[in-house]
Motif scaffolding. Structure first.
Motif, PDB file in Angstrom:
ATOM      1  N   ALA A  12      22.452   5.558 -40.415  1.00 37.23           N
ATOM      2  CA  ALA A  12      21.871   4.221 -40.614  1.00 37.23           C
ATOM      3  C   ALA A  12      22.269   3.692 -41.978  1.00 37.23           C
ATOM      4  O   ALA A  12      22.550   4.468 -42.908  1.00 37.23           O
ATOM      5  CB  ALA A  12      20.343   4.260 -40.485  1.00 37.23           C
TER       6      ALA A  12
ATOM      7  N   THR B 251      27.403  -6.193 -37.664  1.00 39.18           N
ATOM      8  CA  THR B 251      26.793  -6.152 -36.325  1.00 39.18           C
ATOM      9  C   THR B 251      27.267  -7.242 -35.380  1.00 39.18           C
ATOM     10  O   THR B 251      27.030  -7.154 -34.170  1.00 39.18           O
ATOM     11  CB  THR B 251      25.267  -6.280 -36.434  1.00 39.18           C
ATOM     12  OG1 THR B 251      24.932  -7.600 -36.898  1.00 39.18           O
ATOM     13  CG2 THR B 251      24.684  -5.241 -37.383  1.00 39.18           C
TER      14      THR B 251
ATOM     15  N   VAL C  74      15.866  -3.233 -36.207  1.00 40.00           N
ATOM     16  CA  VAL C  74      17.035  -2.357 -36.317  1.00 40.00           C
ATOM     17  C   VAL C  74      18.105  -2.845 -35.342  1.00 40.00           C
ATOM     18  O   VAL C  74      17.799  -3.184 -34.195  1.00 40.00           O
ATOM     19  CB  VAL C  74      16.679  -0.892 -36.008  1.00 40.00           C
ATOM     20  CG1 VAL C  74      17.927  -0.013 -36.059  1.00 40.00           C
ATOM     21  CG2 VAL C  74      15.644  -0.372 -36.988  1.00 40.00           C
TER      22      VAL C  74
ATOM     23  N   THR D 287      22.485  -2.313 -34.061  1.00 40.03           N
ATOM     24  CA  THR D 287      23.547  -1.305 -33.932  1.00 40.03           C
ATOM     25  C   THR D 287      24.850  -1.862 -34.479  1.00 40.03           C
ATOM     26  O   THR D 287      25.178  -3.035 -34.261  1.00 40.03           O
ATOM     27  CB  THR D 287      23.735  -0.902 -32.451  1.00 40.03           C
ATOM     28  OG1 THR D 287      22.503  -0.354 -31.966  1.00 40.03           O
ATOM     29  CG2 THR D 287      24.826   0.152 -32.319  1.00 40.03           C
TER      30      THR D 287
ATOM     31  N   THR E 137      27.330   4.803 -33.145  1.00 42.06           N
ATOM     32  CA  THR E 137      25.892   4.697 -32.875  1.00 42.06           C
ATOM     33  C   THR E 137      25.078   4.377 -34.122  1.00 42.06           C
ATOM     34  O   THR E 137      23.846   4.304 -34.062  1.00 42.06           O
ATOM     35  CB  THR E 137      25.384   6.018 -32.294  1.00 42.06           C
ATOM     36  OG1 THR E 137      25.706   7.091 -33.200  1.00 42.06           O
ATOM     37  CG2 THR E 137      26.014   6.294 -30.933  1.00 42.06           C
TER      38      THR E 137
ATOM     39  N   LYS F 123      22.964   2.785 -36.998  1.00 46.04           N
ATOM     40  CA  LYS F 123      22.031   1.669 -36.980  1.00 46.04           C
ATOM     41  C   LYS F 123      22.104   0.883 -38.291  1.00 46.04           C
ATOM     42  O   LYS F 123      22.403   1.441 -39.345  1.00 46.04           O
ATOM     43  CB  LYS F 123      20.600   2.168 -36.763  1.00 46.04           C
ATOM     44  CG  LYS F 123      20.421   2.992 -35.493  1.00 46.04           C
ATOM     45  CD  LYS F 123      20.845   2.217 -34.253  1.00 46.04           C
ATOM     46  CE  LYS F 123      20.680   3.045 -32.991  1.00 46.04           C
ATOM     47  NZ  LYS F 123      21.183   2.337 -31.785  1.00 46.04           N
TER      48      LYS F 123
ATOM     49  N   LEU G 273      15.167   3.843 -39.532  1.00 47.60           N
ATOM     50  CA  LEU G 273      15.681   4.793 -38.549  1.00 47.60           C
ATOM     51  C   LEU G 273      14.543   5.661 -38.016  1.00 47.60           C
ATOM     52  O   LEU G 273      14.391   5.838 -36.798  1.00 47.60           O
ATOM     53  CB  LEU G 273      16.767   5.667 -39.178  1.00 47.60           C
ATOM     54  CG  LEU G 273      17.417   6.708 -38.271  1.00 47.60           C
ATOM     55  CD1 LEU G 273      18.178   6.038 -37.134  1.00 47.60           C
ATOM     56  CD2 LEU G 273      18.353   7.607 -39.095  1.00 47.60           C
TER      57      LEU G 273
END
Length: 500
Positions: free
Chosen positions: A72, A166, A216, A218, A232, A234, A441
């Motif tokens: 993260a 993102t 949050v 991804t 994966t 975050k 996270l």
């Protein structure tokens, strides 16, 4: 074995720290410099692509196995900057920054349309001050008409890096406070402020959705591959640099006072309720933790000491020797360090002023001390407003580049007559972003630990860097500080905000 990363996009550089929450250690860190485009009209601009290149350069310096373990990350960014995007997400013009004073006249125009500063504060909790995002819109409409006509999204610097990471556009309440459009009491956009900024356009259509501090996202596959991060990974919401520094210094519960000595100087204190000044003596911002963050900002801090050091050909790393060679008050030399205009006090057209020169204090050491004292006194000026409003503090926690100076730490302790602590993790904003990523996270995975509880576990002070007020020097600084205030009163009429 998982790690988190905090990215801080500041004015002078982008910094990244990688933190291991299990061992409570920063396992990697890197920084990359940024250029600033400064012009005589007060314009201060950067190209958002430079932030992206600097961020990538930082991650490139980390070992591949470190990057592969980052689960993260979160972004801290300089506040108030205006990043204009078109409908396709392309940047339309350079970003006007927090220290851009070319739009000071537009501040007055917006507030006049609402009935003046008092009415503006009543509507949203803050006046529109030099550097706030709102004033940059009418300036852009006038000077970059094509970009304004194609404007589809208004982002702040940290929002833009989130968009790069993102592919999504959003804004969180802490950084949104610095636009001037957020009603900080209700955490909603003020339609009155938006209409006053441009009565001919619905600017709300250009603003991204506001999200809570526990949201949050991804990471996008493409940028994850470029940075060497897991697909994966975050991305937490992040926030403005002051909001992230509040987390990184433990300023997430009431009674704590944090001070950042960076390019700008800031003082901030957490509150569970909105803390609005009827006169606009401080910024009534939201925090990035669900609370509020009353904040004092000066636009000239380490920039003043760096300019003096550069003028005389020495490094600020050697500056402490000059402090030790000169007494409190610099033998009567006074500097008003308003090299980039000023926000506290509200003098957007301000210029630096040297007063009290004589044959005994016209030396590099005296000028360096006067610059450091002037930057510190400006923060004390704002601190006095906090105290006058009934706020009380027992200690100051110090962060930012200036905190590396033992002499400056001692000066803060003596001028404010309060003990000074320094966190073990020096990069308060980047570390705060890493902690927010760590908490977000865990929160997303069902961990019930609150953010203040997590911060209490991970933020520790370095006892070797603490400073305690010296009674003799506390007394010795009183008269020089009053002299600073007298000179400020004398020159302030020359640099009041420009008429609308």
């Amino acid at each position: 074995m998982s790690l988190v990363a905090g990215i801080d996009a500041g004015t002078q550089s982008v910094k990244v720290v990688v933190y291991d929450g299990a061992t409570r250690e920063v396992v990697a860190s890197a920084s990359a410099p940024l250029e600033l485009d400064s012009r005589e009209d007060g314009s201060r601009e950067q190209h958002p692509s430079d932030w992206v290149h600097a961020m990538k350069a930082c991650f490139d310096r980390f070992d591949a196995d470190v990057r592969a373990r980052i689960e993260a990350l979160a972004v801290s960014g300089q506040q108030h900057g205006f990043v204009p995007l078109d409908a396709a997400g392309q940047v339309l013009a350079p970003a006007k920054l927090w220290n851009d004073t070319s739009t000071s006249a537009e501040c007055g125009q917006i507030m006049d349309a609402l009935g003046g500063p008092s009415r503006t504060i009543a509507l949203a909790g803050n006046p529109i001050l030099a550097g706030y995002t709102a004033s940059k819109l009418p300036w852009t409409k006038r000077h970059r008409a094509d970009a304004y006509a194609r404007l589809a999204t208004i982002l702040l610097p940290h929002d833009y890096l989130n968009f790069v990471l993102t592919g999504q556009r959003w804004m969180e309440h802490g950084d949104a406070s610095g636009t001037g459009w957020l009603d900080v009491r209700t955490r909603t956009w003020s339609s009155d402020l938006l209409k006053a900024t441009d009565p001919d356009r619905d600017l709300s259509a250009c603003l991204p959705p506001l999200v809570a501090h526990d949201a949050v996202f991804t990471i996008s596959p493409g940028i994850a591959n470029e940075l060497g991060l897991p697909a994966t990974a975050k991305v937490a919401v992040g926030g403005g640099d002051n909001m992230m520094a509040a987390i990184g210094t433990g300023c997430v519960t009431e009674g704590r006072l944090a001070m950042s000595l960076g390019t700008s100087g800031t003082l901030f204190a957490y509150s569970d309720t909105p803390v609005v000044s009827d006169t606009g003596a401080w910024a009534a911002f939201c925090s990035s933790t669900g609370g509020w963050l009353p904040l004092i900002c000066t636009m000239n801090c380490t920039v003043a000491t760096e300019q003096v050091a550069r003028l005389f050909g020495f490094s600020t790393r050697d500056g402490d020797a000059h402090l030790h060679a000169t007494p409190p008050g610099a033998d009567g030399l006074v500097m008003l360090p308003f090299l980039s205009g000023e926000r506290t006090p509200d003098l957007p057209r301000g210029k630096g002023v040297l007063a009290g020169l004589d044959p005994h204090n016209m030396s590099p050491a005296h000028l360096y001390r006067a610059a450091m004292e002037g930057a510190t006194y400006s923060l004390k000026y704002g601190f006095d407003a906090f105290v006058a409003a009934g706020m009380r503090f027992e200690r100051i926690v110090l962060t930012g580049g200036g905190a590396n100076s033992a002499a400056w730490r001692q000066m803060v302790a003596d001028v404010f007559a309060l003990p000074v602590d320094v966190p073990k993790q020096a990069e308060g904003a980047a570390f705060g972003a890493a902690l927010q990523a760590l908490w977000a996270l865990g929160h997303a995975q069902g961990d019930a630990t609150s953010l203040p509880e997590l911060v209490a576990e991970h933020v520790a002070v370095d006892p070797t860097q603490a400073a305690t007020p010296d009674p003799a020097r506390v007394a010795a600084y009183r008269a020089p500080y009053q002299r600073f205030l007298q000179h400020l009163d004398a020159v302030a009429p020359l640099y009041r905000p420009a008429p609308a």
